[in-house]
Motif scaffolding. Structure first.
Motif, PDB file in Angstrom:
ATOM      1  N   SER A 128       0.833  -1.204   0.000  1.00  0.00           N
ATOM      2  CA  SER A 128       0.000   0.000   0.000  1.00  0.00           C
ATOM      3  C   SER A 128       0.864   1.249   0.000  1.00  0.00           C
ATOM      4  CB  SER A 128      -0.898   0.022   1.239  1.00  0.00           C
ATOM      5  OG  SER A 128      -1.855  -0.996   1.169  1.00  0.00           O
ATOM      6  N   TYR A 129       0.452   2.239  -0.771  1.00  0.00           N
ATOM      7  CA  TYR A 129       1.135   3.521  -0.869  1.00  0.00           C
ATOM      8  C   TYR A 129       0.103   4.643  -0.884  1.00  0.00           C
ATOM      9  CZ  TYR A 129       5.116   0.759  -2.528  1.00  0.00           C
ATOM     10  OH  TYR A 129       6.129  -0.154  -2.645  1.00  0.00           O
ATOM     11  N   THR A 130       0.548   5.834  -0.538  1.00  0.00           N
ATOM     12  CA  THR A 130      -0.258   7.038  -0.711  1.00  0.00           C
ATOM     13  C   THR A 130       0.361   7.826  -1.849  1.00  0.00           C
ATOM     14  OG1 THR A 130      -0.805   7.100   1.644  1.00  0.00           O
ATOM     15  CG2 THR A 130      -1.137   9.132   0.377  1.00  0.00           C
ATOM     16  N   LYS A 131      -0.416   8.109  -2.868  1.00  0.00           N
ATOM     17  CA  LYS A 131       0.095   8.827  -4.036  1.00  0.00           C
ATOM     18  C   LYS A 131       0.293  10.303  -3.706  1.00  0.00           C
ATOM     19  CE  LYS A 131      -2.052   5.694  -7.310  1.00  0.00           C
ATOM     20  NZ  LYS A 131      -2.940   5.543  -8.469  1.00  0.00           N
ATOM     21  N   ILE A 132       1.444  10.828  -4.140  1.00  0.00           N
ATOM     22  CA  ILE A 132       1.754  12.249  -3.980  1.00  0.00           C
ATOM     23  C   ILE A 132       1.715  12.937  -5.337  1.00  0.00           C
ATOM     24  CG2 ILE A 132       3.531  13.920  -3.337  1.00  0.00           C
ATOM     25  CD1 ILE A 132       4.513  11.930  -1.271  1.00  0.00           C
ATOM     26  N   GLY A 133       2.309  12.308  -6.344  1.00  0.00           N
ATOM     27  CA  GLY A 133       2.360  12.910  -7.668  1.00  0.00           C
ATOM     28  C   GLY A 133       3.125  12.036  -8.630  1.00  0.00           C
ATOM     29  N   LYS A 134       3.484  12.617  -9.776  1.00  0.00           N
ATOM     30  CA  LYS A 134       4.175  11.863 -10.817  1.00  0.00           C
ATOM     31  C   LYS A 134       5.041  12.800 -11.640  1.00  0.00           C
ATOM     32  CE  LYS A 134       3.268   8.525 -14.489  1.00  0.00           C
ATOM     33  NZ  LYS A 134       4.319   7.646 -14.043  1.00  0.00           N
ATOM     34  N   ILE A 135       6.215  12.326 -12.018  1.00  0.00           N
ATOM     35  CA  ILE A 135       7.089  13.078 -12.913  1.00  0.00           C
ATOM     36  C   ILE A 135       6.436  13.102 -14.292  1.00  0.00           C
ATOM     37  CG2 ILE A 135       9.333  13.063 -14.069  1.00  0.00           C
ATOM     38  CD1 ILE A 135      10.545  12.017 -11.478  1.00  0.00           C
ATOM     39  N   ASP A 136       6.357  14.293 -14.877  1.00  0.00           N
ATOM     40  CA  ASP A 136       5.654  14.481 -16.144  1.00  0.00           C
ATOM     41  C   ASP A 136       6.319  13.758 -17.312  1.00  0.00           C
ATOM     42  OD1 ASP A 136       3.963  16.120 -14.657  1.00  0.00           O
ATOM     43  OD2 ASP A 136       4.944  17.963 -15.301  1.00  0.00           O
ATOM     44  N   ASP A 137       7.631  13.829 -17.406  1.00  0.00           N
ATOM     45  CA  ASP A 137       8.377  13.191 -18.491  1.00  0.00           C
ATOM     46  C   ASP A 137       9.558  12.457 -17.862  1.00  0.00           C
ATOM     47  OD1 ASP A 137       9.856  12.389 -20.701  1.00  0.00           O
ATOM     48  OD2 ASP A 137      10.072  14.406 -21.542  1.00  0.00           O
ATOM     49  N   VAL A 138       9.529  11.134 -17.882  1.00  0.00           N
ATOM     50  CA  VAL A 138      10.543  10.330 -17.195  1.00  0.00           C
ATOM     51  C   VAL A 138      11.767  10.025 -18.051  1.00  0.00           C
ATOM     52  CG1 VAL A 138       8.878   9.296 -15.607  1.00  0.00           C
ATOM     53  CG2 VAL A 138       9.383   8.152 -17.777  1.00  0.00           C
ATOM     54  N   THR A 139      11.853  10.616 -19.228  1.00  0.00           N
ATOM     55  CA  THR A 139      13.006  10.392 -20.099  1.00  0.00           C
ATOM     56  C   THR A 139      14.291  10.755 -19.353  1.00  0.00           C
ATOM     57  OG1 THR A 139      11.669  10.938 -22.038  1.00  0.00           O
ATOM     58  CG2 THR A 139      14.071  10.968 -22.316  1.00  0.00           C
ATOM     59  N   GLY A 140      15.184   9.799 -19.195  1.00  0.00           N
ATOM     60  CA  GLY A 140      16.455  10.021 -18.522  1.00  0.00           C
ATOM     61  C   GLY A 140      16.417   9.842 -17.014  1.00  0.00           C
ATOM     62  N   LEU A 141      15.253   9.510 -16.453  1.00  0.00           N
ATOM     63  CA  LEU A 141      15.141   9.382 -14.998  1.00  0.00           C
ATOM     64  C   LEU A 141      16.012   8.258 -14.453  1.00  0.00           C
ATOM     65  CD1 LEU A 141      13.838  10.244 -12.325  1.00  0.00           C
ATOM     66  CD2 LEU A 141      11.961   8.649 -12.828  1.00  0.00           C
ATOM     67  N   THR A 142      15.959   7.089 -15.062  1.00  0.00           N
ATOM     68  CA  THR A 142      16.750   5.940 -14.582  1.00  0.00           C
ATOM     69  C   THR A 142      18.238   6.264 -14.612  1.00  0.00           C
ATOM     70  OG1 THR A 142      15.050   4.404 -15.331  1.00  0.00           O
ATOM     71  CG2 THR A 142      17.247   3.488 -14.937  1.00  0.00           C
ATOM     72  N   ALA A 143      18.703   6.864 -15.681  1.00  0.00           N
ATOM     73  CA  ALA A 143      20.121   7.222 -15.801  1.00  0.00           C
ATOM     74  C   ALA A 143      20.507   8.269 -14.756  1.00  0.00           C
ATOM     75  CB  ALA A 143      20.422   7.731 -17.201  1.00  0.00           C
ATOM     76  N   ALA A 144      19.636   9.252 -14.524  1.00  0.00           N
ATOM     77  CA  ALA A 144      19.938  10.305 -13.551  1.00  0.00           C
ATOM     78  C   ALA A 144      20.027   9.744 -12.135  1.00  0.00           C
ATOM     79  CB  ALA A 144      18.879  11.403 -13.618  1.00  0.00           C
ATOM     80  N   LEU A 145      19.147   8.821 -11.797  1.00  0.00           N
ATOM     81  CA  LEU A 145      19.137   8.256 -10.444  1.00  0.00           C
ATOM     82  C   LEU A 145      20.301   7.299 -10.210  1.00  0.00           C
ATOM     83  CD1 LEU A 145      15.311   7.702  -9.967  1.00  0.00           C
ATOM     84  CD2 LEU A 145      16.767   9.321  -8.731  1.00  0.00           C
ATOM     85  N   GLY A 146      20.767   6.624 -11.250  1.00  0.00           N
ATOM     86  CA  GLY A 146      21.916   5.746 -11.119  1.00  0.00           C
ATOM     87  C   GLY A 146      21.616   4.503 -10.307  1.00  0.00           C
ATOM     88  N   ALA A 147      22.676   3.784  -9.955  1.00  0.00           N
ATOM     89  CA  ALA A 147      22.526   2.489  -9.297  1.00  0.00           C
ATOM     90  C   ALA A 147      22.564   2.568  -7.776  1.00  0.00           C
ATOM     91  CB  ALA A 147      23.626   1.545  -9.774  1.00  0.00           C
ATOM     92  N   GLY A 148      23.078   3.622  -7.205  1.00  0.00           N
ATOM     93  CA  GLY A 148      23.200   3.694  -5.750  1.00  0.00           C
ATOM     94  C   GLY A 148      22.393   4.824  -5.156  1.00  0.00           C
ATOM     95  N   ASP A 149      22.805   5.232  -3.957  1.00  0.00           N
ATOM     96  CA  ASP A 149      22.158   6.352  -3.292  1.00  0.00           C
ATOM     97  C   ASP A 149      22.429   7.632  -4.078  1.00  0.00           C
ATOM     98  OD1 ASP A 149      21.709   4.360  -1.472  1.00  0.00           O
ATOM     99  OD2 ASP A 149      22.943   5.214   0.112  1.00  0.00           O
ATOM    100  N   VAL A 150      21.503   8.601  -3.967  1.00  0.00           N
ATOM    101  CA  VAL A 150      21.626   9.814  -4.766  1.00  0.00           C
ATOM    102  C   VAL A 150      21.012  11.005  -4.032  1.00  0.00           C
ATOM    103  CG1 VAL A 150      19.468   9.399  -6.032  1.00  0.00           C
ATOM    104  CG2 VAL A 150      21.256  10.753  -7.091  1.00  0.00           C
ATOM    105  N   LYS A 151      21.610  12.182  -4.241  1.00  0.00           N
ATOM    106  CA  LYS A 151      21.078  13.420  -3.681  1.00  0.00           C
ATOM    107  C   LYS A 151      20.013  13.952  -4.625  1.00  0.00           C
ATOM    108  CE  LYS A 151      23.220  17.507  -3.603  1.00  0.00           C
ATOM    109  NZ  LYS A 151      24.165  18.571  -3.278  1.00  0.00           N
ATOM    110  N   VAL A 152      18.828  14.255  -4.071  1.00  0.00           N
ATOM    111  CA  VAL A 152      17.702  14.739  -4.869  1.00  0.00           C
ATOM    112  C   VAL A 152      17.161  16.012  -4.221  1.00  0.00           C
ATOM    113  CG1 VAL A 152      15.416  14.169  -5.795  1.00  0.00           C
ATOM    114  CG2 VAL A 152      17.119  12.357  -5.506  1.00  0.00           C
ATOM    115  N   SER A 153      16.924  17.032  -5.052  1.00  0.00           N
ATOM    116  CA  SER A 153      16.359  18.293  -4.569  1.00  0.00           C
ATOM    117  C   SER A 153      14.953  18.463  -5.123  1.00  0.00           C
ATOM    118  CB  SER A 153      17.216  19.478  -5.003  1.00  0.00           C
ATOM    119  OG  SER A 153      18.486  19.400  -4.411  1.00  0.00           O
ATOM    120  N   PHE A 154      14.053  18.904  -4.265  1.00  0.00           N
ATOM    121  CA  PHE A 154      12.660  19.166  -4.636  1.00  0.00           C
ATOM    122  C   PHE A 154      12.372  20.624  -4.315  1.00  0.00           C
ATOM    123  CE2 PHE A 154      12.885  14.725  -3.432  1.00  0.00           C
ATOM    124  CZ  PHE A 154      12.097  14.062  -4.359  1.00  0.00           C
ATOM    125  N   GLU A 155      11.725  21.338  -5.240  1.00  0.00           N
ATOM    126  CA  GLU A 155      11.309  22.716  -4.978  1.00  0.00           C
ATOM    127  C   GLU A 155      10.063  23.018  -5.794  1.00  0.00           C
ATOM    128  OE1 GLU A 155      14.704  25.055  -6.116  1.00  0.00           O
ATOM    129  OE2 GLU A 155      14.195  24.983  -8.222  1.00  0.00           O
TER     130      GLU A 155
END
Length: 160
Positions: A128-155
């Motif tokens: 079970s999850y609570t939906k918050i939102g969705k990225i509009d265009d996921v092109t390049g998302l997997t590559a940007a996140l990479g294989a390990g831990d990652v710093k992410v900024s939200f604004e």
């Protein structure tokens, strides 16, 4: 918790208003006017991961609103299951969880009351999850996140 979130939201509104107004047009002693700044009402969020930037659309629900009140936010998201990044908030957010029909790449959700999850691969789940939102265009998302831990900024996206 509710008072803290309200205080943080009000402080962000004041800062956003001060940044977007010139000094001759600032409201005097009117925090209510400053708190209604349009950038706070935006349902668009800018997500920065390394050199990549994505735009997400937040839902209009208590969980998304509580998340939005925490912005801007820079966090270290941990890798899990080769399909998601997660971050545990120190305090709970309001939730209304359900089992989604399926998880899609770009889904932004809460697992439990304090775990933010950003999915970068789709799959079916019994959790079970609570939906918050969705990225509009996921092109390049997997590559940007990479294989390990990652710093992410939200604004809040000020252009929306």
């Amino acid at each position: 918790m509710k008072q803290l979130m309200l205080t943080l939201s009000l402080m962000f509104s004041i800062i956003a208003c001060l940044a977007s107004c010139d000094k001759d047009n600032l409201p005097l002693n009117n925090t209510e006017e400053m708190a209604t700044d349009n950038t706070v009402k935006s349902n668009k969020v800018r997500i920065k991961i390394g050199a990549s930037t994505f735009t997400a659309t937040l839902l209009d629900n208590p969980t998304a609103n509580a998340f939005k009140a925490l912005l801007p936010l820079t966090i270290n998201m941990k890798e899990l299951n080769n399909n998601e990044k997660f971050f545990d908030f120190p305090k709970s957010l309001p939730t209304n969880s359900s089992v989604p029909a399926s998880i899609q790449s770009g889904d932004l959700m809460m697992y439990g009351a304090n775990t933010l999850v950003l999915f970068y691969k789709g799959f079916t789940t019994a959790y079970s999850y609570t939906k918050i939102g969705k990225i509009d265009d996921v092109t390049g998302l997997t590559a940007a996140l990479g294989a390990g831990d990652v710093k992410v900024s939200f604004e809040i996206n000020p252009t929306e």
